[in-house]
Enzyme design. Structure first.
Site, PDB file in Angstrom:
ATOM      1  N   CYS A 116       0.819  -1.219   0.000  1.00 46.96           N
ATOM      2  CA  CYS A 116       0.000   0.000   0.000  1.00 46.96           C
ATOM      3  C   CYS A 116       0.850   1.266   0.000  1.00 46.96           C
ATOM      4  CB  CYS A 116      -0.934  -0.012   1.201  1.00 46.96           C
ATOM      5  SG  CYS A 116      -1.882  -1.533   1.309  1.00 46.96           S
ATOM      6  N   HIS A 257      -3.755   6.814   2.149  1.00 47.12           N
ATOM      7  CA  HIS A 257      -4.076   5.455   1.714  1.00 47.12           C
ATOM      8  C   HIS A 257      -5.447   5.079   2.275  1.00 47.12           C
ATOM      9  CE1 HIS A 257      -4.132   1.290   1.004  1.00 47.12           C
ATOM     10  NE2 HIS A 257      -3.838   0.917   2.236  1.00 47.12           N
ATOM     11  N   ASN A 287      -9.952  -1.027  -0.305  1.00 49.74           N
ATOM     12  CA  ASN A 287      -8.497  -0.838  -0.228  1.00 49.74           C
ATOM     13  C   ASN A 287      -7.878  -1.400  -1.506  1.00 49.74           C
ATOM     14  OD1 ASN A 287      -5.757  -1.084   0.243  1.00 49.74           O
ATOM     15  ND2 ASN A 287      -5.958  -1.843   2.331  1.00 49.74           N
TER      16      ASN A 287
END
Ligand code: COA
Length: 330
Positions: A116, A257, A287
């Protein structure tokens, strides 16, 4: 760290699979509900690639869109970095394949495998190539097909992830005050097993056993990662502002994020940052790992939420465990 990297974002682009999977689609086959998922994560739906879609196609389309927005030809790109943990193939890198698909020159192209955190680290890396004079224009992309490493039978992870790609063209700043003012990059390999894929690497190559035991799917200690993310995000935001000598109320926008809406809200609340200054789109995309920051950045730019002179922070954390931030005067 306080830095002076005179770069600007010349254009951004995204590519999304067309298939939308809602929380109710999971509720019909896993022991979960739309209410549980939305309350615990903020997610309502995510995009999941069809069998014919994958990381290379999404990444290439996002890059092509960013090049158009930047009014830049592929032949003008001097460096290409792709953040991905779901590469098109184990070998070669997805970045090399995107380079060829776009028709770039034989420029350096490499993948950034920090999950990420991949896009933010790629921006920090590309900015240093530009600041040093090694490159004038760089293409940075986060591209992921998380659905290919997600165990759709595991309700603890299946509901979290989505597929997407987002890209940005970075170039030498044309305004004297534009550029990156501070950046942080860090990793704690001691927490490597907080998020990992047990098989498919040198230690556990693919075999009938690894497939039968579902060892090629991502495993995560959700509670530990949650605690880490809240404290690290708050620490990173504060530390990066301090590095640059910028006060919280001077910050125009944070592009974090998109891991969990509660993580973002809790970190901002502890710091005293109003959520109106934070980009959140996790409700629609879940996500998407390295794609999440560039997709959110593109949406913020397209919506006119980022203007010249603004102070914008990109911030991310993820498997490794890794973390990174970039404070940019647009
Ligand atoms: N639906 C319903 N119940 C679920 C569920 C789901 N989809 N997933 C887990 N549960 C259950 C658990 O089994 C557990 O049940 P138990 O109490 O009977 O054991 C209960 O819900 C609570 O589980 P817990 O893991 O403590 O929930 P949580 O509030 O921590 O939320 C996450 C789980 C995954 C949403 C949360 O931990 C999280 O977001 N962590 C960070 C993940 C992340 O950001 N990863 C990427 C980093 S970049």
């Amino acid at each position: 760290m306080k830095v002076h990297w005179p770069v600007e974002i010349a254009g951004t682009g995204v590519a999304l699979p067309s298939r939308v999977v809602t929380n109710n689609d999971f509720a019909s086959r896993l022991e979960t509900t739309d209410e549980w998922i939305h309350q615990r994560t903020g997610i309502r739906e995510r995009r999941i690639a069809e069998p014919h879609e994958s990381t290379l196609g999404l990444g290439t389309a996002a890059c092509a869109s960013a090049l158009r927005a930047a009014n830049t030809e592929a032949s003008e790109i001097d460096l290409l970095i792709c953040g991905t943990i779901t590469p098109e193939h184990t070998l070669p890198t997805t970045s090399c394949q995107i380079q060829a698909a776009l028709g770039c020159r034989h420029i350096p192209a490499f993948d950034q495998v920090s999950a990420c955190t991949g896009f933010v680290w790629s921006v920090a890396t590309a900015a240093q190539y530009i600041a040093s004079g090694f490159a004038k224009t760089a293409l940075v992309v986060g591209a992921e097909c998380m659905s290919r490493i997600t165990d759709m039978e595991d309700r603890g992870t299946a509901i979290l992830f989505g597929d997407a790609a987002g890209a940005a063209v970075l170039r030498k700043a044309t305004h004297p005050d534009s550029g990156i003012l501070a950046a942080r990059m860090g990793a704690d390999g001691g927490q490597a097993l907080a998020i990992w894929v047990p098989a498919g690497g040198a230690k556990e190559p693919a075999s009938t056993r690894t497939v039968n035991e579902r060892l090629h799917y991502l495993r995560m200690n959700g509670r530990e990662v949650y605690k880490f993310a809240v404290s690290k995000m708050q620490e990173l935001m504060k530390g990066t502002l301090d590095d640059a000598g910028v006060k919280l109320d001077e910050l125009s926008l944070v592009v974090p994020h998109q891991s969990n809406q509660r993580i973002i809200e809790s970190a901002c609340d502890k710091l005293g940052l109003p959520t109106s200054k934070v980009v959140v789109n996790i409700d629609r995309f879940g996500n998407t790992s390295a794609a999440s920051v560039p997709v959110a950045l593109h949406e913020a730019m397209s919506a006119g939420r980022i203007r010249r002179g603004d102070l914008v922070m990109l911030i991310a954390f993820g498997a490794g465990l890794t973390w990174g931030s970039v404070l940019l005067r647009v």
